[in-house]
Write an enzyme that holds these catalytic residues in place. Structure first.
Site, short mmCIF file in Angstrom:
data_model
loop_
_atom_site.label_atom_id
_atom_site.label_comp_id
_atom_site.label_asym_id
_atom_site.label_seq_id
_atom_site.Cartn_x
_atom_site.Cartn_y
_atom_site.Cartn_z
N HIS A 72 7.62 -7.66 -4.21
CA HIS A 72 6.28 -8.05 -4.68
C HIS A 72 6.30 -9.39 -5.41
O HIS A 72 6.73 -9.44 -6.56
CB HIS A 72 5.72 -6.95 -5.59
CG HIS A 72 5.35 -5.72 -4.83
ND1 HIS A 72 4.09 -5.51 -4.32
CD2 HIS A 72 6.09 -4.66 -4.44
CE1 HIS A 72 4.06 -4.36 -3.66
NE2 HIS A 72 5.27 -3.83 -3.72
N CYS A 113 5.38 -6.09 1.44
CA CYS A 113 5.74 -4.67 1.40
C CYS A 113 5.09 -3.94 2.58
O CYS A 113 5.45 -4.18 3.72
CB CYS A 113 5.36 -4.09 0.04
SG CYS A 113 6.14 -2.50 -0.26
N TYR A 114 4.13 -3.05 2.35
CA TYR A 114 3.46 -2.36 3.47
C TYR A 114 2.91 -3.38 4.47
O TYR A 114 2.96 -3.16 5.68
CB TYR A 114 2.33 -1.49 2.92
CG TYR A 114 1.63 -0.65 3.96
CD1 TYR A 114 2.27 0.44 4.53
CD2 TYR A 114 0.34 -0.96 4.39
CE1 TYR A 114 1.63 1.21 5.49
CE2 TYR A 114 -0.30 -0.19 5.35
CZ TYR A 114 0.35 0.90 5.90
OH TYR A 114 -0.29 1.66 6.85
N ASP A 129 -18.28 -13.50 -21.84
CA ASP A 129 -18.83 -13.36 -20.49
C ASP A 129 -20.33 -13.65 -20.44
O ASP A 129 -20.79 -14.46 -19.63
CB ASP A 129 -18.58 -11.94 -19.93
CG ASP A 129 -17.11 -11.58 -19.95
OD1 ASP A 129 -16.29 -12.51 -20.03
OD2 ASP A 129 -16.79 -10.38 -19.89
N GLU A 137 3.86 -11.00 -6.59
CA GLU A 137 2.75 -11.13 -7.55
C GLU A 137 3.09 -10.63 -8.94
O GLU A 137 2.38 -10.91 -9.89
CB GLU A 137 1.50 -10.41 -7.00
CG GLU A 137 1.58 -8.88 -6.94
CD GLU A 137 2.26 -8.34 -5.68
OE1 GLU A 137 2.99 -9.11 -5.02
OE2 GLU A 137 2.08 -7.14 -5.38
N GLY A 170 0.84 -1.19 0.00
CA GLY A 170 0.00 0.00 0.00
C GLY A 170 0.87 1.23 0.00
O GLY A 170 2.06 1.16 0.28
N LYS A 196 -11.06 -13.08 -15.92
CA LYS A 196 -11.35 -13.45 -17.30
C LYS A 196 -10.85 -14.86 -17.67
O LYS A 196 -11.55 -15.63 -18.31
CB LYS A 196 -10.68 -12.42 -18.23
CG LYS A 196 -11.11 -12.52 -19.67
CD LYS A 196 -12.44 -11.88 -19.86
CE LYS A 196 -12.85 -11.82 -21.30
NZ LYS A 196 -14.05 -10.99 -21.47
#
Ligand code: XMP
Length: 512
Positions: free
Chosen positions: A168, A81-82, A226, A170, A54, A368
């Site tokens: 990070h 991180c944060y 979708d 991710e 964050g 998706k």
């Protein structure tokens, strides 16, 4: 119900990606606000929790804090991180500002190759993005990895099963990020990896039955993946109490309207009302050149026609929408920075404001790629599942300037050739979006012995991860040559083909 590792959102731009990565390794996850009540988190049957990064600084007044209940929850926690700084701050460590922010690639040295770093090398590239760092660890924590900019690039307390990493995992630039998340999920939290699209389908069908009871549902089919997956799930759940409405606005690609009817009515036997409204749409668009005006007209027309058709469906109380999880996350986070409106993207499944119908949104927790996997599981044809996204206003924003039936037909023919050649070259799925655009200018050419003065078609193909930024696709020159030659020879009224080599930004993907 699946085991899960919820992610608490402290405002990082990449918080959503953590959720995706966890699901990719087979662990269900959702993004919850950092101050979500304990009961909301517990309802997801968590085996562990991730605290996202964050932008705040833990000492700033008003900075989001670690929810107190987490400390005694007994759950494993991974702070990113944060999130890591919050762990340190809450348990008596020390967090400090740095002289300068550390942003971008960095290399860490792993000193403890067990648990979190198991199976990964001693030296590894990671992605950092922080202005504070941890200067002293809380009691019970050990340093697991360091980097030149972060003396505690990773730390952990095995007894508590709390881990923190300054970088990070991710983002793709952290080469072994996926392994780290996998180690946290499987080794630390003891997850089994029970999340996959197939299990989602069965759960979704149960949930739809619970919500709808013996009611009737209306679903607007657009031709995209979708709404198709939403419709198939609902049909599996409640059978013929679903009615689909497909509005052919005349702005679709070649063969698209026929395919919707053939697939849904004839193949899946889904009750389907198909409305040919091409004339109505083209009438309303006559002479309109402004892109935003086109969007507004098409959006309003759609709602009006949809309402008119829906009125014929007796006793429907529910309206299905193919809303996806990223939209849900965006709409729940009003404090996230939003930019100026470049284009108003209306959603063609959009809810008419005064329709008094309850929404059914079977995809609201899916990304998706998960929708595609569910589509395959439900038997939706491959070419449908993998079809590039198509804007709601359709070819109206690809026929630049005023839209006429003749110009739409020209564009459809050119676009179909481009798509056929992309497929034949095996490159359709190597681009995320590819299409033809009919330009509002004419150019001089020579054909046979004569001079021509005719239309110009632009080809656009992009590679992108999220459609927010995109690069032009480096398609092979001989493929482009073949497409150009076929379009000029086979599509009457076109004598020139150009290839768009602009990235986004500064251009957008569509031309209007
Ligand atoms: P741009 O052109 O903004 O497009 O770079 C990004 C993505 O959004 C699609 N797009 C739309 N989708 N209604 C939609 O439903 C719209 O009005 C619209 N305009 C653009 C575009 O095709 C690309 O995938």
């Amino acid at each position: 119900m699946h085991e899960s590792i919820p992610v608490l959102d402290f405002g990082s731009q990449t918080a959503q990606l953590i959720v995706r990565r966890l699901r990719e390794i087979g662990v269900y996850s959702e993004l919850l606000p950092h101050d979500a009540p304990e009961a909301a988190v517990r309802a997801l049957m968590p085996r562990g929790i991730v605290l996202s990064g964050g932008p705040a600084s833990v000492y700033e007044p008003g900075a989001p804090q670690l929810p107190p209940w987490i400390i005694d929850s007994g759950l494993p926690v991974l702070g990113i991180c944060y999130g890591m700084q919050l762990q340190a701050h809450a348990l008596g460590g020390r967090v400090e500002g740095m002289q300068s922010r550390e942003f971008g690639p960095a290399a860490i040295t792993v000193v403890d190759p067990d648990t979190l770093f198991a199976g990964t090398p001693d030296q590894q590239p990671v992605w950092m993005s922080h202005g504070d760092h941890i200067a002293a660890l809380p009691d019970g924590f050990r340093m697991l990895a360091h980097s030149p900019g972060a003396p505690f690039a990773a730390a952990g307390d095995e007894r508590r099963r709390w881990y923190g990493i300054q970088f990070h995992p991710e983002v793709v630039h952290t080469r072994f990020g996926r392994d780290l998340l996998r180690n946290f999920a499987f080794r630390v939290c003891g997850c089994h990896g029970d999340w996959q699209a197939a299990s989602f389908v069965a759960d979704a069908i149960d949930r739809i039955r619970d919500q709808v009871g013996d009611g009737r549902v209306i679903c607007a089919l657009s031709g995209g993946v979708d709404s198709a997956v939403a419709a198939l799930l609902i049909h599996r759940a409640i059978g013929d109490r679903l009615t689909c409405v497909f509005v052919d606005n005349g702005l679709l690609r070649q063969g698209e309207a026929e395919q919707v009817v053939a697939t849904f009515r004839e193949h899946f036997h889904v009750p389907l009302i198909a409305v040919n409204a091409a004339e109505e749409f083209l009438g309303a668009l006559a002479g309109i050149a402004d892109p935003e005006e086109k969007r507004k007209i098409i959006g309003e027309k759609f709602v009006r026609i949809f309402e008119r058709e829906a009125r014929h469906i007796e006793g429907a109380h529910f309206l299905a929408q193919g809303t996806l999880y990223p939209d849900v996350i965006e709409s729940k986070a009003p404090d996230r920075q939003k930019g100026v409106t470049i284009k108003t993207h209306h959603n063609v499944g959009g809810l008419p404001a005064d329709m008094q119908l309850t929404l059914v949104e079977p995809l609201r927790y899916l990304f998706k790629d998960e929708v595609r996997a569910a589509g395959l599981e439900l038997g939706l044809p491959d070419e449908w599942v993998w079809r590039h996204p198509f804007p709601g206003p359709g070819l109206a924003v690809r026929v630049l300037g005023p839209v006429t039936w003749e110009r739409l037909e020209t564009l459809r023919a050119a676009d179909a050739i481009f798509m056929a050649e992309l497929h034949a070259a095996g490159l359709y799925r190597a681009t995320q979006q590819a299409f033809a655009v009919l330009l509002p200018i004419r150019s001089v050419g020579v054909m046979g012995d004569g001079r021509t003065y005719a239309d110009v078609v632009a080809l656009r193909a992009v590679t992108t991860e999220d459609f927010m930024t995109a690069d032009w696709a480096r398609l092979p020159a001989d493929l482009l040559a073949r497409v150009s030659s076929r379009i000029v020879n086979e599509v009457p009224g076109v004598n020139r083909v150009v290839y768009d080599i602009s990235s986004k930004p500064p251009s957008t993907i569509e031309w209007e």
